[in-house]
Structure formats: structure tokens, C-alpha cells
Write a protein that holds these residues in place. Structure first.
Motif, PDB file in Angstrom:
ATOM      1  N   ARG A   1      35.296  38.942  29.383  1.00 31.19           N
ATOM      2  CA  ARG A   1      35.136  40.375  29.650  1.00 31.19           C
ATOM      3  C   ARG A   1      33.741  40.816  29.233  1.00 31.19           C
ATOM      4  NH1 ARG A   1      38.143  44.395  32.363  1.00 31.19           N
ATOM      5  NH2 ARG A   1      40.320  43.810  32.339  1.00 31.19           N
ATOM      6  N   GLU A   2      33.126  41.663  30.051  1.00 34.26           N
ATOM      7  CA  GLU A   2      31.847  42.272  29.698  1.00 34.26           C
ATOM      8  C   GLU A   2      31.909  43.719  30.184  1.00 34.26           C
ATOM      9  OE1 GLU A   2      27.078  41.507  30.113  1.00 34.26           O
ATOM     10  OE2 GLU A   2      28.382  40.902  31.745  1.00 34.26           O
ATOM     11  N   GLY A   3      32.163  44.636  29.267  1.00 31.10           N
ATOM     12  CA  GLY A   3      32.408  46.011  29.661  1.00 31.10           C
ATOM     13  C   GLY A   3      33.664  46.059  30.511  1.00 31.10           C
ATOM     14  N   SER A   4      33.556  46.644  31.688  1.00 31.52           N
ATOM     15  CA  SER A   4      34.713  46.696  32.594  1.00 31.52           C
ATOM     16  C   SER A   4      34.734  45.515  33.566  1.00 31.52           C
ATOM     17  CB  SER A   4      34.711  48.010  33.378  1.00 31.52           C
ATOM     18  OG  SER A   4      33.561  48.097  34.202  1.00 31.52           O
TER      19      SER A   4
ATOM     20  N   ALA B   1      34.125  40.086  38.801  1.00 30.77           N
ATOM     21  CA  ALA B   1      34.950  41.115  39.434  1.00 30.77           C
ATOM     22  C   ALA B   1      34.719  42.441  38.729  1.00 30.77           C
ATOM     23  CB  ALA B   1      36.424  40.730  39.361  1.00 30.77           C
ATOM     24  N   ILE B   2      34.522  43.507  39.511  1.00 30.16           N
ATOM     25  CA  ILE B   2      34.363  44.839  38.940  1.00 30.16           C
ATOM     26  C   ILE B   2      35.744  45.481  38.758  1.00 30.16           C
ATOM     27  CG2 ILE B   2      32.055  45.122  39.916  1.00 30.16           C
ATOM     28  CD1 ILE B   2      33.345  46.911  42.082  1.00 30.16           C
TER      29      ILE B   2
ATOM     30  N   GLY C   1      43.496  40.594  37.441  1.00 33.76           N
ATOM     31  CA  GLY C   1      43.661  40.944  36.029  1.00 33.76           C
ATOM     32  C   GLY C   1      44.755  40.153  35.331  1.00 33.76           C
ATOM     33  N   ASP C   2      45.636  39.529  36.115  1.00 29.56           N
ATOM     34  CA  ASP C   2      46.732  38.718  35.554  1.00 29.56           C
ATOM     35  C   ASP C   2      46.384  37.233  35.473  1.00 29.56           C
ATOM     36  OD1 ASP C   2      48.425  40.957  35.386  1.00 29.56           O
ATOM     37  OD2 ASP C   2      49.074  40.697  37.465  1.00 29.56           O
ATOM     38  N   TRP C   3      45.230  36.852  36.024  1.00 28.81           N
ATOM     39  CA  TRP C   3      44.887  35.434  36.050  1.00 28.81           C
ATOM     40  C   TRP C   3      44.619  34.911  34.650  1.00 28.81           C
ATOM     41  CZ3 TRP C   3      40.953  35.160  40.702  1.00 28.81           C
ATOM     42  CH2 TRP C   3      41.629  35.516  41.880  1.00 28.81           C
TER      43      TRP C   3
END
Length: 196
Positions: free
Chosen positions: A17-20, A61-62, A72-74
Motif C-alpha cells: 500500500r502507498e497512500g490510496s 491500482a488506484i 482489494g481482496d487479492w
């Protein structure tokens, strides 16, 4: 633009994760032939290659993509269906696929039938997406033909080759999947809504 014909599978090796934003590092047999800025469909999601290191490449991915797809579930170790963008001088063996997921669906039934499989999916009808009998649908990036089309449900018939060479063999009841509905059907549906 893609065809929905899966080239190979990839395995998620790292998620950061990097920010959003979400950075995914994937290993695949096609990594040596990839280039920075190249488009690649991952379970039907068009993502851009931002880094390549040995046998792994990274895509980002944004938040919009995270919100509208299964990404988001990966998890690390998940297997992804991969397809590079189509070439204009190549045959279109599947159908026109944009790599823009319309919504998430769920697997509700899996039935083996003499060596093939019938898999049924449902989706939220509030998005006003539609399928038609014998029309095209993209499930996790795979171009398929709709059978048993209903208002918010449809089935697909999976031949052994597709079953073995995609992540469909990992599907279970309740599995989330990415759906991209036929682009021509989406335009027709939109025009109908405006002209009623």
C-alpha cells in the motif's frame, strides 16, 4: 483493448500500500517480454506495468479500481488470468474487451457435466447491466458465451482447456469475480434508457 483470450497465469508475490494506491508484484512466464507502460489485463482489470525486476513485474491500482473490482481482496499467492493488449493485425478470437470492470459478481453454482462445467454467477441488477442468451460476457478477463440469461444471473459453459488454463478451477460457491459486460450491449442499453 483485449480479446478475453487468456495468455497465461500469474502469481501475486507481493502487495504494498502507498497512500490510496495498491502496488502488486506478479511473477509470470511472460514477464521477460513485458515493457514499462504496457497494458496488461489481470482477471479482466487493465493495469499498467510500472516496474520489472527479473521474473516479477509490478502494476499499480488506484482507489477507483480497488472500489469497483475484486483487487482489494487479492492475497499473496493468488493466481491471476493474464492477457496482454491485442494487436491490430491479429485475429480477434474472443470479443472486444476493454479491461474496464463494470461490477463484481458472485459464483452461485458449479456443475460438472461430462467433462465440462456449467458455472452460474449472479450480480446486482441496480447497475442496470444486462446479458443476453448467446451474447458475450467477460468473467475474470475470460471471454465467454452466456447461457441461461436472467435479470441478474447467467451461466457459462467451460470446456476442459479453459478450466485448466485459467483460475476458474479455483472457483467455489461465493467466489467474487470481475464482470465486464459486452460493450455493444452497454451502448444499446444506454440508448434504450435515454429514449424511453
Amino acid at each position: 483493448m483485449f480479446t478475453g483470450i487468456i495468455e497465461t497465469l500469474g502469481i501475486i508475490q507481493d502487495i504494498q500500500r502507498e497512500g490510496s494506491n495498491l502496488h502488486l508484484s506478479v511473477s509470470s512466464s511472460i514477464t521477460p517480454s513485458l515493457k514499462i507502460d504496457q497494458s496488461l489485463a489481470h482477471n479482466g482489470i487493465c493495469l499498467t506495468v510500472v516496474a520489472i525486476k527479473e521474473e516479477m513485474y509490478t502494476v499499480t491500482a488506484i482507489q477507483e479500481t480497488i472500489d469497483k473490482t475484486t483487487i482489494g481482496d487479492w492475497k499473496i499467492g493468488d493466481i491471476l488470468n493474464l492477457e496482454r493488449a491485442m494487436k491490430l493485425d491479429a485475429r480477434l478470437d474472443g470479443h472486444l474487451v476493454q479491461g474496464h470492470v463494470d461490477q463484481i459478481g458472485h459464483c452461485i453454482a458449479i456443475k460438472e457435466s461430462e467433462g465440462s462445467w456449467y458455472i452460474t454467477f449472479e450480480y446486482d441488477p441496480a447497475w442496470k447491466n444486462i446479458t443476453i442468451e448467446k451474447g458475450s460476457i467477460t468473467v475474470n478477463g475470460v471471454s465467454l458465451t452466456v447461457v441461461n440469461s436472467k435479470q441478474n444471473e447467467f451461466s457459462v459453459a467451460i470446456i476442459p482447456y479453459t478450466y485448466e488454463h485459467t483460475n476458474f478451477k479455483n472457483f467455489q460457491i461465493g467466489s467474487k469475480i470481475n464482470l465486464e459486460f459486452d460493450v455493444i450491449g452497454k451502448y444499446v442499453s444506454r440508448l434504450y434508457q435515454f429514449n424511453r
